[in-house]
Design a protein around this motif. Structure first.
Motif, PDB file in Angstrom:
ATOM      1  N   LEU A  67      -5.011 -10.858   9.323  1.00 59.02           N
ATOM      2  CA  LEU A  67      -3.907 -10.463  10.207  1.00 59.02           C
ATOM      3  C   LEU A  67      -3.713 -11.496  11.318  1.00 59.02           C
ATOM      4  O   LEU A  67      -2.592 -11.859  11.661  1.00 59.02           O
ATOM      5  N   ARG A  68      -4.841 -11.955  11.870  1.00 52.67           N
ATOM      6  CA  ARG A  68      -4.767 -12.905  12.979  1.00 52.67           C
ATOM      7  C   ARG A  68      -4.120 -14.221  12.530  1.00 52.67           C
ATOM      8  O   ARG A  68      -3.222 -14.732  13.176  1.00 52.67           O
ATOM      9  N   GLU A  69      -4.574 -14.706  11.393  1.00 55.17           N
ATOM     10  CA  GLU A  69      -4.029 -15.967  10.895  1.00 55.17           C
ATOM     11  C   GLU A  69      -2.542 -15.839  10.556  1.00 55.17           C
ATOM     12  O   GLU A  69      -1.780 -16.785  10.703  1.00 55.17           O
ATOM     13  N   ALA A  70      -2.150 -14.654  10.117  1.00 56.79           N
ATOM     14  CA  ALA A  70      -0.745 -14.428   9.763  1.00 56.79           C
ATOM     15  C   ALA A  70       0.088 -14.108  11.011  1.00 56.79           C
ATOM     16  O   ALA A  70       1.320 -14.040  10.934  1.00 56.79           O
ATOM     17  N   GLU A  71      -0.580 -13.907  12.127  1.00 53.37           N
ATOM     18  CA  GLU A  71       0.079 -13.462  13.362  1.00 53.37           C
ATOM     19  C   GLU A  71       0.924 -12.219  13.104  1.00 53.37           C
ATOM     20  O   GLU A  71       2.097 -12.139  13.452  1.00 53.37           O
ATOM     21  N   ILE A  72       0.251 -11.272  12.477  1.00 56.94           N
ATOM     22  CA  ILE A  72       0.911 -10.025  12.092  1.00 56.94           C
ATOM     23  C   ILE A  72       0.123  -8.867  12.702  1.00 56.94           C
ATOM     24  O   ILE A  72      -1.105  -8.898  12.720  1.00 56.94           O
ATOM     25  N   VAL A  73       0.836  -7.879  13.221  1.00 55.93           N
ATOM     26  CA  VAL A  73       0.152  -6.653  13.657  1.00 55.93           C
ATOM     27  C   VAL A  73       0.459  -5.570  12.624  1.00 55.93           C
ATOM     28  O   VAL A  73       1.437  -5.679  11.886  1.00 55.93           O
ATOM     29  N   PRO A  74      -0.401  -4.524  12.558  1.00 60.53           N
ATOM     30  CA  PRO A  74      -0.207  -3.530  11.499  1.00 60.53           C
ATOM     31  C   PRO A  74       1.207  -2.966  11.397  1.00 60.53           C
ATOM     32  O   PRO A  74       1.696  -2.726  10.295  1.00 60.53           O
ATOM     33  N   LYS A  75       1.893  -2.819  12.514  1.00 60.40           N
ATOM     34  CA  LYS A  75       3.225  -2.198  12.418  1.00 60.40           C
ATOM     35  C   LYS A  75       4.265  -3.106  11.756  1.00 60.40           C
ATOM     36  O   LYS A  75       5.336  -2.645  11.365  1.00 60.40           O
ATOM     37  N   ASP A  76       3.941  -4.396  11.617  1.00 63.12           N
ATOM     38  CA  ASP A  76       4.845  -5.307  10.896  1.00 63.12           C
ATOM     39  C   ASP A  76       4.723  -5.142   9.383  1.00 63.12           C
ATOM     40  O   ASP A  76       5.523  -5.691   8.628  1.00 63.12           O
ATOM     41  N   LEU A  77       3.667  -4.457   8.940  1.00 63.08           N
ATOM     42  CA  LEU A  77       3.407  -4.345   7.498  1.00 63.08           C
ATOM     43  C   LEU A  77       4.233  -3.229   6.869  1.00 63.08           C
ATOM     44  O   LEU A  77       4.561  -2.229   7.508  1.00 63.08           O
ATOM     45  N   GLU A  78       4.552  -3.419   5.559  1.00 63.27           N
ATOM     46  CA  GLU A  78       5.220  -2.351   4.799  1.00 63.27           C
ATOM     47  C   GLU A  78       4.193  -1.448   4.142  1.00 63.27           C
ATOM     48  O   GLU A  78       4.446  -0.255   3.961  1.00 63.27           O
ATOM     49  N   ALA A  79       3.087  -2.037   3.707  1.00 64.24           N
ATOM     50  CA  ALA A  79       2.112  -1.264   2.937  1.00 64.24           C
ATOM     51  C   ALA A  79       0.784  -2.003   2.864  1.00 64.24           C
ATOM     52  O   ALA A  79       0.707  -3.194   3.151  1.00 64.24           O
ATOM     53  N   VAL A  80      -0.242  -1.260   2.468  1.00 70.91           N
ATOM     54  CA  VAL A  80      -1.561  -1.828   2.215  1.00 70.91           C
ATOM     55  C   VAL A  80      -1.827  -1.718   0.716  1.00 70.91           C
ATOM     56  O   VAL A  80      -1.767  -0.627   0.154  1.00 70.91           O
ATOM     57  N   ALA A  81      -2.102  -2.855   0.087  1.00 67.23           N
ATOM     58  CA  ALA A  81      -2.400  -2.861  -1.346  1.00 67.23           C
ATOM     59  C   ALA A  81      -3.869  -3.206  -1.523  1.00 67.23           C
ATOM     60  O   ALA A  81      -4.376  -4.112  -0.877  1.00 67.23           O
ATOM     61  N   VAL A  82      -4.535  -2.469  -2.381  1.00 66.93           N
ATOM     62  CA  VAL A  82      -5.973  -2.709  -2.566  1.00 66.93           C
ATOM     63  C   VAL A  82      -6.329  -2.633  -4.050  1.00 66.93           C
ATOM     64  O   VAL A  82      -5.711  -1.884  -4.802  1.00 66.93           O
ATOM     65  N   THR A  83      -7.310  -3.423  -4.460  1.00 64.84           N
ATOM     66  CA  THR A  83      -7.796  -3.352  -5.837  1.00 64.84           C
ATOM     67  C   THR A  83      -8.457  -2.006  -6.075  1.00 64.84           C
ATOM     68  O   THR A  83      -9.452  -1.678  -5.442  1.00 64.84           O
ATOM     69  N   GLU A  84      -7.883  -1.229  -6.999  1.00 65.38           N
ATOM     70  CA  GLU A  84      -8.406   0.107  -7.304  1.00 65.38           C
ATOM     71  C   GLU A  84      -9.420   0.007  -8.456  1.00 65.38           C
ATOM     72  O   GLU A  84     -10.326   0.815  -8.579  1.00 65.38           O
ATOM     73  N   GLY A  85      -9.276  -0.994  -9.304  1.00 68.95           N
ATOM     74  CA  GLY A  85     -10.164  -1.216 -10.441  1.00 68.95           C
ATOM     75  C   GLY A  85      -9.552  -2.260 -11.336  1.00 68.95           C
ATOM     76  O   GLY A  85      -8.447  -2.721 -11.046  1.00 68.95           O
ATOM     77  N   PRO A  86     -10.211  -2.666 -12.393  1.00 70.66           N
ATOM     78  CA  PRO A  86     -11.629  -2.430 -12.675  1.00 70.66           C
ATOM     79  C   PRO A  86     -12.509  -3.354 -11.852  1.00 70.66           C
ATOM     80  O   PRO A  86     -12.008  -4.229 -11.162  1.00 70.66           O
ATOM     81  N   GLY A  87     -13.833  -3.137 -11.936  1.00 70.68           N
ATOM     82  CA  GLY A  87     -14.770  -3.956 -11.185  1.00 70.68           C
ATOM     83  C   GLY A  87     -16.069  -3.206 -11.007  1.00 70.68           C
ATOM     84  O   GLY A  87     -16.307  -2.202 -11.673  1.00 70.68           O
TER      85      GLY A  87
END
Ligand code: ZN
Lengths: 339, 233
Positions: A67-87
């Motif tokens: 976030l810091r490197e992108a100079e983005i705060v959470p409210k600028d985001l549309e969504a959080v994407a995360v690896t759900e699987g496999p792994g």
């Protein structure tokens, strides 16, 4: 003015803790990868419990850095994407629960991404995808051929029946006495070699796009055993070259055959083994001969990263795909289409 | 001041919210549920039922272990992510100490215990001194037999606490006889409100980023590594 859409991606499926911010699904604004290779090296491979422990130590640091490197705060985001699987299940759970907590705290939608869909969408960060396309995913955990007719549509046409290509590389590296992670070293030895040992190729049934690498691995072990029993010594370069040629041949021939059969507009390669020089060269030449465009992302996007998860997450977000807080880490998650 | 408490250190799940020194809500379950599936929904639920939005939370308390590796990690990951992104202080509390709180009215030694397989346990010994729970034996991973030996020498009545106690009740009775006391099942439920109550008197974590579970045990892979490498002594 058109609004830009930022997605935060999180990936912890194996031994990299990664977070990234991607703009409009195609532009990397930041991509942080904290690798555990140094710590896992002493164990000669990835120890799941160690991986999970290290993910907990790194997870918030890595997200903050992205976030810091992108100079983005959470409210600028549309969504959080995360690896759900496999792994690895314990490893997946860290990313999934961090993503859920982050999404809840900042009231953001949550999207669970399939790791392979992520690898495929890594290409979207370099070139626009054109359909139909064929993706070859080769890594320590995967060897798959996937046809996509449109965004979010995946048809698995072939996969490994035993070892993943990267797994075979690591095992052969161990036979040759190379330190972990051995894949890149086998590649290097193979490229330096003038000669190669002839090892078998597993083509399986004539119409099959599946793969099998365990027979090849056994052939390498037997070869070494036989020579050593006679008091001789193997030449690691020749073995590496022969092994690599066998793997690359099978991957290339099946990929080209599938590309022609499905009449694809482009072929893309992804996953850690897509960083392999021998494979890149072979695929590039074979597909050039057929006049089919071939793309493979730079090495940093071939190996596990979170930008690819954010890129896939963006397409899912656009299609209205959402997960809720009951999302779980799914070690054996099948690749499903969302469109 | 609004506190959120989370305990997923073992198979029970407990979440609670304390506001200005009063317990508003606590939800606990002894069902063997998957924490990864249930913990965040439980956090959301207690917030929703109390109409507290995430940004209103002032402090987060979490059971930091020992216990199930995966269970502890899920609670700690959620707690540290919330604390970091909300910019609020994080407090880690021993899962054994918070379980010992269930015996705070008992006049004697308190022995919270979690099963650690192969006749091993995670355990500790506490006693009440005035209003405070003080440690008599540190949290540790040890053989049950060793623990019982130590307890026997203390020659004091001991209250065993935790749902895993029943797995070892026979050995405990054989070793300690009348010295050992067993409470009703109601005392065995880990409570996130106890985690909060202990956190209120504890030091906040120095750094949210570097906050990690207290496993009280190194991994098998590390044990094997040490065995392989002869020491230079
Ligand atoms: Zn991967």
């Amino acid at each position: 003015m058109k609004k830009d859409h930022y997605i935060l991606g999180i990936e912890t499926s194996c031994d990299e803790t990664a977070a990234s911010v991607v703009k409009n699904g195609t532009e990397i604004v930041s991509s942080i990868v904290s690798s555990q290779i140094q710590q896992q090296k002493q164990f000669g491979g990835v120890v799941p419990e160690i991986a999970s422990r290290l993910h907990v130590e790194q997870i918030t640091l890595v997200i903050e850095e992205a976030l810091r490197e992108a100079e983005i705060v959470p409210k600028d985001l549309e969504a959080v994407a995360v690896t759900e699987g496999p792994g690895l299940v314990g490893a997946l759970l860290i990313g999934v629960n961090a993503a859920k907590a982050f999404a809840f705290a900042n009231q953001l939608p949550l999207i669970g991404v399939h790791h392979i869909a992520g690898h495929v969408y890594a290409n979207q960060l370099m070139h626009p995808m054109e359909f139909p396309l064929l993706a070859l995913i080769v890594s320590g955990g995967h060897t798959e051929l996937v046809v996509m007719k449109s965004h979010g549509s995946f048809e698995l046409i072939g996969e490994t029946r035993d070892d993943a290509a990267g797994e075979a590389y690591d095992k052969v590296a161990r036979v040759l006495g190379l330190p972990y992670p051995g894949g890149p070293q086998v590649d290097r030895l193979a490229l330096e070699s003038e000669q190669s040992i002839d090892f078998p190729r597993a083509w399986l049934e004539a119409d099959s796009y599946d793969f099998s690498f365990s027979g090849l691995k056994s052939a390498v072990i037997n070869y070494k055993h036989n020579i050593e029993q006679k008091g001789g010594q193997i030449d690691p370069q020749h073995v590496a070259a022969g092994f690599q040629q066998s793997v690359v041949d099978v991957l290339t021939v099946k990929t080209v055959k599938a590309a022609k059969q499905f009449d694809v507009k482009q072929v893309i390669a992804a996953g850690g083994v897509a960083a392999n020089q021998g494979l890149r060269k072979s695929l590039t030449e074979a597909l050039q001969k057929e006049g089919i465009p071939f793309y493979v992302p730079p090495i940093a996007l071939c190996t596990d990263n979170a930008a690819m998860i954010a890129a896939a997450g963006y397409e899912m977000w656009k299609s209205g795909v959402r997960s809720d807080s009951t999302m779980n880490g799914r070690p054996g998650m099948p690749l499903k289409s969302w469109n | 001041m609004i506190w959120l408490g989370i305990d997923t250190a073992n198979s029970p799940l407990s979440v609670a919210i304390v506001k200005d020194g009063e317990l508003l809500i606590e939800e606990s379950s002894m069902m063997k549920v998957n924490h990864s599936l249930r913990a965040m929904p439980a956090v959301e639920e207690v917030c929703r039922k109390t109409s507290i939005s995430p940004s209103e939370i002032d402090a987060i308390a979490v059971s930091e272990g020992p216990g199930s590796y995966t269970g502890v990690r899920i609670g700690v990951t959620i707690a540290k992510t919330l604390a970091w992104t909300l910019g609020k202080p994080l407090y880690g509390v021993s899962s054994l100490k918070s379980l010992a709180m269930n015996g705070q009215l008992y006049n004697g030694l308190l022995c919270p215990l979690f099963d650690a397989r192969r006749s091993n346990v995670y355990s500790a010994i506490y006693r009440m001194a005035g209003e405070e729970l003080v440690s008599v034996m540190e949290d540790q991973h040890c053989a049950l037999a060793e623990l019982l030996e130590q307890l026997k020498e203390m020659k004091e009545p001991i209250l065993f606490i935790g749902e895993d106690v029943k797995l070892h009740e026979q050995s405990i009775r054989e070793q300690l006889g009348e010295q050992a006391k067993f409470a009703s099942f109601a005392v065995n439920v880990p409570r996130a409100s106890s985690v909060i109550s202990l956190a209120m008197r504890a030091e906040q974590a120095d750094s949210v980023h570097s906050f990690t579970p207290q496993y009280r045990r190194i991994t098998e892979a590390e044990v094997n590594l040490v065995k392989k490498e002869p020491t230079n002594e």
